[in-house]
Design a protein around this motif. Sequence first.
Motif, short mmCIF file in Angstrom:
data_model
loop_
_atom_site.label_atom_id
_atom_site.label_comp_id
_atom_site.label_asym_id
_atom_site.label_seq_id
_atom_site.Cartn_x
_atom_site.Cartn_y
_atom_site.Cartn_z
N LEU A 185 -115.88 -70.17 -29.87
CA LEU A 185 -115.89 -68.81 -30.41
C LEU A 185 -116.76 -68.67 -31.66
O LEU A 185 -117.05 -67.55 -32.09
N VAL A 186 -117.18 -69.80 -32.21
CA VAL A 186 -118.05 -69.76 -33.39
C VAL A 186 -119.37 -69.11 -33.01
O VAL A 186 -120.00 -69.46 -32.01
N GLY A 187 -119.79 -68.13 -33.80
CA GLY A 187 -121.03 -67.43 -33.53
C GLY A 187 -120.88 -66.24 -32.61
O GLY A 187 -121.85 -65.49 -32.42
N GLY A 209 -119.12 -54.99 -23.78
CA GLY A 209 -120.02 -56.04 -24.26
C GLY A 209 -120.05 -56.23 -25.76
O GLY A 209 -120.95 -56.87 -26.30
N VAL A 210 -119.03 -55.70 -26.46
CA VAL A 210 -118.99 -55.82 -27.92
C VAL A 210 -118.80 -57.27 -28.34
O VAL A 210 -119.40 -57.73 -29.32
N GLY A 211 -117.95 -57.99 -27.62
CA GLY A 211 -117.68 -59.38 -27.99
C GLY A 211 -116.65 -59.99 -27.06
O GLY A 211 -116.45 -59.51 -25.93
N VAL A 212 -116.00 -61.05 -27.52
CA VAL A 212 -114.96 -61.73 -26.75
C VAL A 212 -113.64 -61.56 -27.49
O VAL A 212 -113.61 -61.36 -28.70
N ALA A 213 -112.53 -61.65 -26.74
CA ALA A 213 -111.22 -61.37 -27.34
C ALA A 213 -110.17 -62.35 -26.85
O ALA A 213 -110.20 -62.77 -25.68
#
Length: 332
Positions: free
Chosen positions: A198-200, A246-250
Amino acid sequence: MPATLLTPPVPLNLRQIEVFHAIMIAGTLSGAARMLCVSQPAVSRVLATTEGRLRMLMFERVRGRLQPTPEARRLFSEVESILEGVRRFNALAADLVGGSQGELSLVSSPSFSEWLIPVAIKRFRARYPDVRIKYRPLPFDQLLPHVLLGHADLAISSMPPPASANAASRAIGHSFIECAVPERHPLAQAEAISASDLVGQTFIGYGRDTPFGRLTADFLAASGLPLRADVEIRSTPEAMALVREGVGVALIEAFGARRSVMTDGVVLKPLSPALAHRIYLIHTNVSPLSAMAKEFLAVFKRLLKQEGRDSALALTLPEHPGEDAPVRAPRP
């Protein structure tokens, strides 16, 4: 001379009222006995007791029939509503036992409102289609007060409630925290996702003041990585919508999105090491669960058993983990 004080009447019981009603309808003791499926002497004895309790004559014999007195006619006008209430009571009791009517009030943690509770309600209503259900997802800190105030028969919670003398809770199943990733994201190809993966990444997470927020924060802290949410959310639907765009991961509660339309364009990946939590039943201990609440609970537990990813995990979970203590399953 002073007025004579009359002895007040003794209240009648329901059987005596029922016999009085039958005599009024039939007009004879034998007819009333046939209506009630008892002997004529039994009806005669009840009538004598009734007149003795009321301190008044209820019937006079006229040409072989019982002629009600004016007082009896006045009383009869009140009897029908009483017996109709008894009939409604008995009909409702039979319906409740048979499951054809009734009402069930449920509350749950919001993360279970997208898939887990709706599926359980669907299965329950397939068996009890006439039971009226009230369902409301609530924040964790409102679940216990809602139950204690009598607004809900039971609550399904992602965490154990604060201690209360009037509430009971027990673990009835388990679920996992998983990682939601856009389907075209590089991490979508991974078998499992670790904290270092999850880093980055733009990380979407629950607020630290929520049960799942504390659970995931401890999971990340245990990895030694100073990760914090770039986008903070309060519930699973918000997180899934952001991932889908597509904003990020959760990191989300797995039952909150399983088999839901929210998973379109989203891939759910297990964490490594796996991060699990228990699912709790909360109810008041002032009175027992209703028959319908017990039936719903049975349906719900069967669903958990069928959908649990690893039923053996329950053996590795402590009986009552603290709200801030993450629970990890060993690597397969």
